[in-house]
Write a protein that holds these residues in place. Structure first.
Motif, PDB file in Angstrom:
ATOM      1  N   CYS A  88     -54.769  49.881  98.865  1.00 30.25           N
ATOM      2  CA  CYS A  88     -54.213  51.118  98.326  1.00 30.25           C
ATOM      3  C   CYS A  88     -55.293  52.144  98.002  1.00 30.25           C
ATOM      4  CB  CYS A  88     -53.340  50.832  97.114  1.00 30.25           C
ATOM      5  SG  CYS A  88     -54.165  49.938  95.823  1.00 30.25           S
ATOM      6  N   VAL A  89     -54.855  53.392  97.926  1.00 32.07           N
ATOM      7  CA  VAL A  89     -55.783  54.491  97.668  1.00 32.07           C
ATOM      8  C   VAL A  89     -55.264  55.306  96.479  1.00 32.07           C
ATOM      9  CG1 VAL A  89     -54.651  55.873  99.477  1.00 32.07           C
ATOM     10  CG2 VAL A  89     -56.948  56.494  98.710  1.00 32.07           C
ATOM     11  N   ASP A  90     -56.188  55.720  95.650  1.00 38.91           N
ATOM     12  CA  ASP A  90     -55.854  56.503  94.460  1.00 38.91           C
ATOM     13  C   ASP A  90     -55.499  57.928  94.847  1.00 38.91           C
ATOM     14  OD1 ASP A  90     -55.792  57.544  91.814  1.00 38.91           O
ATOM     15  OD2 ASP A  90     -57.909  58.098  91.999  1.00 38.91           O
ATOM     16  N   GLU A  91     -54.259  58.325  94.598  1.00 35.97           N
ATOM     17  CA  GLU A  91     -53.818  59.669  95.050  1.00 35.97           C
ATOM     18  C   GLU A  91     -54.550  60.773  94.301  1.00 35.97           C
ATOM     19  OE1 GLU A  91     -49.566  59.604  94.526  1.00 35.97           O
ATOM     20  OE2 GLU A  91     -49.732  59.750  92.351  1.00 35.97           O
ATOM     21  N   ASN A  92     -54.965  60.482  93.071  1.00 36.42           N
ATOM     22  CA  ASN A  92     -55.711  61.444  92.279  1.00 36.42           C
ATOM     23  C   ASN A  92     -57.072  61.774  92.934  1.00 36.42           C
ATOM     24  OD1 ASN A  92     -56.057  63.010  89.911  1.00 36.42           O
ATOM     25  ND2 ASN A  92     -57.403  61.398  89.092  1.00 36.42           N
ATOM     26  N   SER A  93     -57.738  60.737  93.449  1.00 34.29           N
ATOM     27  CA  SER A  93     -59.021  60.944  94.130  1.00 34.29           C
ATOM     28  C   SER A  93     -58.830  61.771  95.404  1.00 34.29           C
ATOM     29  CB  SER A  93     -59.655  59.601  94.509  1.00 34.29           C
ATOM     30  OG  SER A  93     -59.845  58.797  93.382  1.00 34.29           O
ATOM     31  N   LEU A  94     -57.698  61.552  96.084  1.00 28.57           N
ATOM     32  CA  LEU A  94     -57.407  62.330  97.301  1.00 28.57           C
ATOM     33  C   LEU A  94     -57.210  63.792  96.946  1.00 28.57           C
ATOM     34  CD1 LEU A  94     -54.812  60.125  99.245  1.00 28.57           C
ATOM     35  CD2 LEU A  94     -57.247  60.410  99.728  1.00 28.57           C
ATOM     36  N   ARG A  95     -56.396  64.028  95.924  1.00 31.59           N
ATOM     37  CA  ARG A  95     -56.064  65.389  95.511  1.00 31.59           C
ATOM     38  C   ARG A  95     -57.343  66.168  95.189  1.00 31.59           C
ATOM     39  NH1 ARG A  95     -53.128  64.543  90.943  1.00 31.59           N
ATOM     40  NH2 ARG A  95     -51.814  63.107  92.118  1.00 31.59           N
ATOM     41  N   LYS A  96     -58.231  65.512  94.429  1.00 35.60           N
ATOM     42  CA  LYS A  96     -59.480  66.176  94.032  1.00 35.60           C
ATOM     43  C   LYS A  96     -60.318  66.570  95.233  1.00 35.60           C
ATOM     44  CE  LYS A  96     -60.553  64.015  89.620  1.00 35.60           C
ATOM     45  NZ  LYS A  96     -61.290  62.854  89.133  1.00 35.60           N
ATOM     46  N   ARG A  97     -60.181  65.844  96.318  1.00 42.33           N
ATOM     47  CA  ARG A  97     -60.991  66.098  97.514  1.00 42.33           C
ATOM     48  C   ARG A  97     -60.224  66.824  98.604  1.00 42.33           C
ATOM     49  NH1 ARG A  97     -62.421  62.080  94.681  1.00 42.33           N
ATOM     50  NH2 ARG A  97     -64.630  61.585  94.376  1.00 42.33           N
ATOM     51  N   ASN A  98     -59.056  67.357  98.215  1.00 43.36           N
ATOM     52  CA  ASN A  98     -58.280  68.120  99.165  1.00 43.36           C
ATOM     53  C   ASN A  98     -57.855  67.318 100.391  1.00 43.36           C
ATOM     54  OD1 ASN A  98     -57.226  70.633  99.012  1.00 43.36           O
ATOM     55  ND2 ASN A  98     -59.262  71.619  98.965  1.00 43.36           N
ATOM     56  N   LEU A  99     -57.589  66.034 100.202  1.00 42.18           N
ATOM     57  CA  LEU A  99     -57.175  65.182 101.319  1.00 42.18           C
ATOM     58  C   LEU A  99     -55.699  64.833 101.176  1.00 42.18           C
ATOM     59  CD1 LEU A  99     -60.235  62.741 101.409  1.00 42.18           C
ATOM     60  CD2 LEU A  99     -59.748  64.624 102.981  1.00 42.18           C
ATOM     61  N   LYS A 100     -55.058  64.637 102.321  1.00 45.11           N
ATOM     62  CA  LYS A 100     -53.644  64.265 102.318  1.00 45.11           C
ATOM     63  C   LYS A 100     -53.457  62.955 103.074  1.00 45.11           C
ATOM     64  CE  LYS A 100     -51.786  68.904 101.976  1.00 45.11           C
ATOM     65  NZ  LYS A 100     -53.063  69.666 102.157  1.00 45.11           N
ATOM     66  N   ALA A 101     -52.297  62.357 102.866  1.00 47.39           N
ATOM     67  CA  ALA A 101     -52.013  61.071 103.497  1.00 47.39           C
ATOM     68  C   ALA A 101     -52.233  61.134 105.015  1.00 47.39           C
ATOM     69  CB  ALA A 101     -50.591  60.631 103.185  1.00 47.39           C
ATOM     70  N   GLU A 102     -51.856  62.260 105.626  1.00 42.70           N
ATOM     71  CA  GLU A 102     -51.973  62.338 107.097  1.00 42.70           C
ATOM     72  C   GLU A 102     -53.427  62.430 107.580  1.00 42.70           C
ATOM     73  OE1 GLU A 102     -50.025  64.299 105.224  1.00 42.70           O
ATOM     74  OE2 GLU A 102     -50.125  66.418 105.830  1.00 42.70           O
ATOM     75  N   ASP A 103     -54.368  62.681 106.660  1.00 43.91           N
ATOM     76  CA  ASP A 103     -55.781  62.687 107.038  1.00 43.91           C
ATOM     77  C   ASP A 103     -56.343  61.271 107.155  1.00 43.91           C
ATOM     78  OD1 ASP A 103     -55.893  65.504 106.854  1.00 43.91           O
ATOM     79  OD2 ASP A 103     -56.115  65.352 104.673  1.00 43.91           O
ATOM     80  N   LEU A 104     -55.574  60.299 106.656  1.00 54.24           N
ATOM     81  CA  LEU A 104     -56.103  58.942 106.508  1.00 54.24           C
ATOM     82  C   LEU A 104     -55.596  57.991 107.578  1.00 54.24           C
ATOM     83  CD1 LEU A 104     -55.548  58.495 102.660  1.00 54.24           C
ATOM     84  CD2 LEU A 104     -57.469  59.588 103.846  1.00 54.24           C
TER      85      LEU A 104
END
Lengths: 129, 129, 96
Positions: A88-104
């Motif tokens: 699993c991935v922390d959605e908060n860390s993604l948000r801070k880095r401007n990343l979305k699920a589709e980037d992964l």
């Protein structure tokens, strides 16, 4: 691996890994993965959690051949095959880095901090690097 | 209690290896058991037998060796981390025809299974990096 | 199931922020090595001080001359107590 563990069969623990380092720049992302794969080989229950810069490991289209590395993404894509099912991935860390699920990469669960917190609570042992 | 201690840091580059050493000494002094010391990543440099420090400095490797000797500690250096960093024992030296041994004899060079075994058999696993 | 978190990097690492989001109510935080500079960083501490118990390693505080700058909310402990609080909590998670 041909080693044997001195513990009794059936002795199974739940072990969590928090991987917080971006790939390639430092060795920690690889070390963390090595440990988790070994845990899976020895049939322990593994929770693998991407946090902070660790989420960069999950970006699509990695090609590290020109920096003489194996692409970490290729291994991460196959974690389930190695017996690591809860990734699993922390959605908060993604948000801070401007990343979305589709980037992964595929098959990675997005979770909130409460979920990670309870995963850590439930685990017998936590490695964090 | 039974402790296992995991060390990811090389001595001198950061304080972590020295912290791990002092923690291990304190645990033993308090009457606890150290089930295993496990050296991983850059931590394998703690096992070198080929070190000299200036007179006003403490030799961390030697202090590990003394502690291990004194308490007959089980002490493992991760083989995959070690051989790529030039930390080889007699077995690896023979296997790769290197004609030199750099790991102190108190340290066993073995696989990550020994870390998993340590997590299964210890009450607490404490990481230093 | 309580966790003792150790933090060993200075506030510029933002490690406390990462750790704070995952804290359970019975957890504790121990500052060691360069992590002890958090003891003087009241804005970072205010977020966690009301939630969990805070400790700092006395030897690392003294080595850095930070004795008088450390917040009163923090329990200064030596290595012997470091070992014992590892036993008091159910597990130890290291942030480095």
């Amino acid at each position: 691996m041909t080693e044997e563990l001195s513990s009794k069969p059936g002795n199974k623990k739940s072990i969590a890994f928090i991987t917080r380092a971006a790939p390639y720049g430092r060795g920690n992302s690889k070390l963390c993965l090595e440990m988790a794969l070994a845990c899976a080989v020895f049939e322990q229950e593994v929770n693998y959690i991407f946090l902070d810069d660790g989420v960069y490991q999950l970006l699509r289209n990695q090609n590290a051949s020109d920096i003489d590395s194996n692409s970490l993404g290729d291994t991460l894509e196959a974690l389930e095959l190695y017996g690591i099912e809860n990734v699993c991935v922390d959605e908060n860390s993604l948000r801070k880095r401007n990343l979305k699920a589709e980037d992964l990469l595929d098959n990675i669960k997005l979770v909130d901090q409460n979920t990670i917190s309870s995963l850590l609570t439930q685990s017998d042992c936590v490695f964090n690097l | 209690m039974k402790f296992s201690i995991v060390i990811y840091a090389a001595p001198y580059s950061s304080e972590a290896a020295a912290t791990a050493l002092r923690f291990s000494q304190a645990a033993l002094k308090n009457g606890h058991e150290v089930y295993r010391l496990f050296f991983f990543g850059d931590g394998v440099h703690n096992a070198s037998r080929l070190t000299v420090v200036s007179q006003d400095e403490k030799n961390i490797q030697q202090q590990w060796q003394q502690l291990i000797d004194e308490h007959k500690l089980d002490c493992v250096v991760c083989v995959s981390s070690a051989i790529k960093r030039g930390i080889v024992d007699k077995t690896e030296s023979t296997r790769y025809e290197m004609n030199a041994v750099s790991a102190h004899e108190n340290f066993e060079v073995a696989g990550l299974g020994q870390l998993i075994d340590a997590t299964l058999n210890s009450d607490r696993v404490v990481n230093f990096g | 199931m309580s966790i003792l978190h150790t933090i060993s990097r200075s506030p510029s690492s933002d490690l406390l922020k990462s750790c704070a989001g995952l804290l359970g109510e019975d957890d504790g935080i121990l500052f060691i090595e360069d992590g002890i500079y958090y003891c003087a960083d009241n804005s970072s501490l205010s977020e966690v001080a009301t939630k969990v118990k805070l400790y700092a390693l006395k030897e690392d505080i003294e080595a850095r001359g930070m004795q008088s700058r450390s917040s009163a909310d923090i329990d200064l402990i030596d290595y012997a107590r470091f070992v014992e609080i590892c036993c008091d909590y159910d597990k130890v998670v290291s942030w480095f």
